[in-house]
Each structure stands twice: as C-alpha cells, then as structure tokens.
Scaffold this motif. Structure first.
Motif, mmCIF file in Angstrom:
data_model
loop_
_atom_site.group_PDB
_atom_site.id
_atom_site.type_symbol
_atom_site.label_atom_id
_atom_site.label_comp_id
_atom_site.label_asym_id
_atom_site.label_seq_id
_atom_site.Cartn_x
_atom_site.Cartn_y
_atom_site.Cartn_z
ATOM 1 N N GLU A 1 -36.722 -57.281 -73.637
ATOM 2 C CA GLU A 1 -36.976 -57.211 -72.195
ATOM 3 C C GLU A 1 -36.963 -55.765 -71.701
ATOM 4 O O GLU A 1 -37.763 -55.377 -70.843
ATOM 5 C CB GLU A 1 -35.904 -58.028 -71.466
ATOM 6 C CG GLU A 1 -35.997 -58.028 -69.952
ATOM 7 C CD GLU A 1 -37.102 -58.924 -69.414
ATOM 8 O OE1 GLU A 1 -37.292 -58.925 -68.181
ATOM 9 O OE2 GLU A 1 -37.772 -59.612 -70.206
ATOM 10 N N ARG A 2 -36.085 -54.967 -72.262
ATOM 11 C CA ARG A 2 -35.961 -53.561 -71.845
ATOM 12 C C ARG A 2 -37.243 -52.771 -72.099
ATOM 13 O O ARG A 2 -37.534 -51.795 -71.413
ATOM 14 C CB ARG A 2 -34.801 -52.920 -72.616
ATOM 15 C CG ARG A 2 -34.440 -51.508 -72.196
ATOM 16 C CD ARG A 2 -33.349 -50.979 -73.104
ATOM 17 N NE ARG A 2 -33.800 -50.918 -74.491
ATOM 18 C CZ ARG A 2 -33.013 -50.996 -75.550
ATOM 19 N NH1 ARG A 2 -31.716 -51.195 -75.377
ATOM 20 N NH2 ARG A 2 -33.499 -50.903 -76.760
ATOM 21 N N ILE B 1 -41.300 -53.951 -65.518
ATOM 22 C CA ILE B 1 -40.034 -54.221 -64.845
ATOM 23 C C ILE B 1 -39.597 -52.979 -64.076
ATOM 24 O O ILE B 1 -39.870 -51.843 -64.481
ATOM 25 C CB ILE B 1 -38.932 -54.670 -65.823
ATOM 26 C CG1 ILE B 1 -38.640 -53.599 -66.885
ATOM 27 C CG2 ILE B 1 -39.307 -55.975 -66.488
ATOM 28 C CD1 ILE B 1 -37.484 -53.951 -67.794
ATOM 29 N N HIS C 1 -33.740 -53.204 -62.799
ATOM 30 C CA HIS C 1 -33.690 -54.314 -63.764
ATOM 31 C C HIS C 1 -33.646 -53.779 -65.188
ATOM 32 O O HIS C 1 -32.948 -54.328 -66.047
ATOM 33 C CB HIS C 1 -34.896 -55.223 -63.579
ATOM 34 C CG HIS C 1 -34.879 -56.427 -64.476
ATOM 35 N ND1 HIS C 1 -33.888 -57.376 -64.424
ATOM 36 C CD2 HIS C 1 -35.726 -56.827 -65.466
ATOM 37 C CE1 HIS C 1 -34.118 -58.314 -65.323
ATOM 38 N NE2 HIS C 1 -35.228 -58.005 -65.969
ATOM 39 N N ARG C 2 -34.379 -52.710 -65.453
ATOM 40 C CA ARG C 2 -34.360 -52.109 -66.790
ATOM 41 C C ARG C 2 -32.954 -51.635 -67.152
ATOM 42 O O ARG C 2 -32.488 -51.825 -68.273
ATOM 43 C CB ARG C 2 -35.351 -50.936 -66.865
ATOM 44 C CG ARG C 2 -35.563 -50.420 -68.293
ATOM 45 C CD ARG C 2 -36.505 -49.226 -68.318
ATOM 46 N NE ARG C 2 -37.794 -49.538 -67.723
ATOM 47 C CZ ARG C 2 -38.773 -50.166 -68.357
ATOM 48 N NH1 ARG C 2 -38.593 -50.546 -69.612
ATOM 49 N NH2 ARG C 2 -39.919 -50.401 -67.762
ATOM 50 N N LYS D 1 -30.209 -52.851 -65.974
ATOM 51 C CA LYS D 1 -29.375 -54.047 -66.150
ATOM 52 C C LYS D 1 -29.551 -54.642 -67.541
ATOM 53 O O LYS D 1 -28.563 -54.940 -68.227
ATOM 54 C CB LYS D 1 -29.731 -55.079 -65.089
ATOM 55 C CG LYS D 1 -28.919 -56.365 -65.191
ATOM 56 C CD LYS D 1 -29.311 -57.347 -64.092
ATOM 57 C CE LYS D 1 -28.514 -58.641 -64.210
ATOM 58 N NZ LYS D 1 -28.875 -59.600 -63.133
#
Length: 240
Positions: A50-51, A56, A60-61, A63
C-alpha cells in the motif's frame, strides 16, 4: 566435571522420556505465536504494498508506512518466540521432567534446537545449512530489538515500538521480516523431515506442507504462499 551449560552443544546428553509425554499434555502455546506471526507478516506485506501506491495522499502514506514497520518488528519478535516455544514443547515431549529446559537455558536458539534434535533423533542441522544460518540471522535481528522476554512482551504491547522504529530503517526491517518468516518455514520443513512419527509433526511445530494441512494455502495471500512454496522447493534437495 565441566558445567553442562558451558559444554559445546554436541556434548550435551539427555535421557529420552520412556514413555514419551502425551502430545495432549504439551504446552501448545507455540501455535498461538505462529498464528500471531502469520498475522503480523501478512499485515506488514499488505502495508508495504500500500505504501508504494502513487495515488495515496502523504498523511495516509505515513500511516501505512508506520503500520508496515510496526508489523515487521512484530514479525521478527514473534518468529523468535515461535521457534523458542516450539523447541521447548518438543523438549517437554521427548525428555523427562525439566531436564531439557535446565540443560539448555544458557544456550542460543539455534544450539537449543541442535541439542533437542541430536538427543531426540540422533542428528542435528548442519552448521553450514540454510536452516542453521537462518536461525542465527533471526536471533541476531531479534536481539537487536529486544534482549529478554520482558522486553519482548513490552514491545508487543507497543511500549517499545517507537524506540525500535528509530533504530531501524524501513527497508532493513522489511528484509529482516522476510528473513524471520522464512526462518520459521525452513526450520519447520527440516524438523518435520527429521521427525520419525508423522503424527507428532504438526503438533510440535506448525507445518507448511499441504499434504499435512490441506487448507493451509487458504490462510495466506497468494504472494506469501508463493514465497512459502519457493522456500520449500529450494530445500527439497538441500542437505540440512
């Protein structure tokens, strides 16, 4: 007479239980550690992917990057706890009373496994094998994060995660988490191959063999299952 605890692991001799302790009486806590390690590694890998997404936003990155690092650290610690609790459960099964725990309390993780295998099955891992070296690497990485059981539990509660974050680069933690997970897979594969009784194998240590646990593949995302398969296939002809 030399202190048993200072002897080379090859020289530690233990009597075998006769009869063996029933499997139903073994402390199966290592199964819980293995499941927690699986959960942490799956969460780490998902956050790491996800990173890398380009769509994004920065908060959020940050997180998901924190989640990836946190779960990587937990994977490393839990992998060590999985192998420690599993070998202690085997020791309780194969050797009378507290003989095994008393004899091995000052030995490293890898040498504790060597003592158990040598005394229970008459052979141990080769010191140049990927299994032996993998346990050494896992112990080094785990010890860089925590040094005793109290610190392990505090880290799992989140009390020491911030300190661990500061001491480790994200890329380094990602590699160490992979090494920790693969160390458990390789030890399981090799130890099961050395265990004479097939009934004991999945009880004493989590199996990664579909022949023993047909539903296992369903518990992992496809990329991690592919990693498990690759590790097993790389060991199929290995000398360990």
């Amino acid at each position: 007479m030399a202190d048993r605890k200072t002897l080379p692991y090859q020289d530690v001799k233990l009597p075998v239980n006769d009869p063996l302790m029933p499997l139903s009486q073994i402390n199966a806590l290592h199964g819980g550690y293995a499941q927690m390690m699986h959960d942490s590694y799956i969460a780490h890998r998902a956050a790491a992917v996800e990173r890398q997404r380009m769509d994004i936003d920065p908060p959020h990155r940050l997180k998901v990057a924190r989640v990836a690092r946190e779960q990587a650290i937990l994977t490393i610690v839990l992998a060590g706890m999985t192998l420690e609790s599993a070998v202690n459960a085997m020791g309780a099964h194969y050797f009378p009373g507290n003989r095994f725990r008393n004899a091995t309390q000052r030995y490293s993780l890898r040498d504790t496994w060597q003592i158990m295998l040598q005394n229970a099955f008459g052979r141990a891992f080769r010191e140049d094998s990927v299994v032996y070296k993998g346990m050494e690497t896992l112990a080094q990485n785990r010890n860089a994060l925590v040094h005793n059981r109290a610190q392990q539990m505090a880290l799992m509660d989140g009390a020491q995660l911030e300190e661990a974050f500061k001491a480790n680069r994200p890329g380094r933690l990602e590699e160490q988490a992979r090494q920790a997970f693969e160390a458990v897979v390789t030890v399981s594969y090799a130890a099961h191959a050395m265990t004479p009784d097939p009934v004991e194998r999945p009880v004493l240590l989590q199996s990664y063999d579909l022949g023993q646990v047909p539903y296992l593949e369903e518990e992992f995302p496809a990329d991690i299952w592919a990693e498990i398969v690759a590790v097993r296939e790389s060991m199929s002809d290995a000398k360990y």
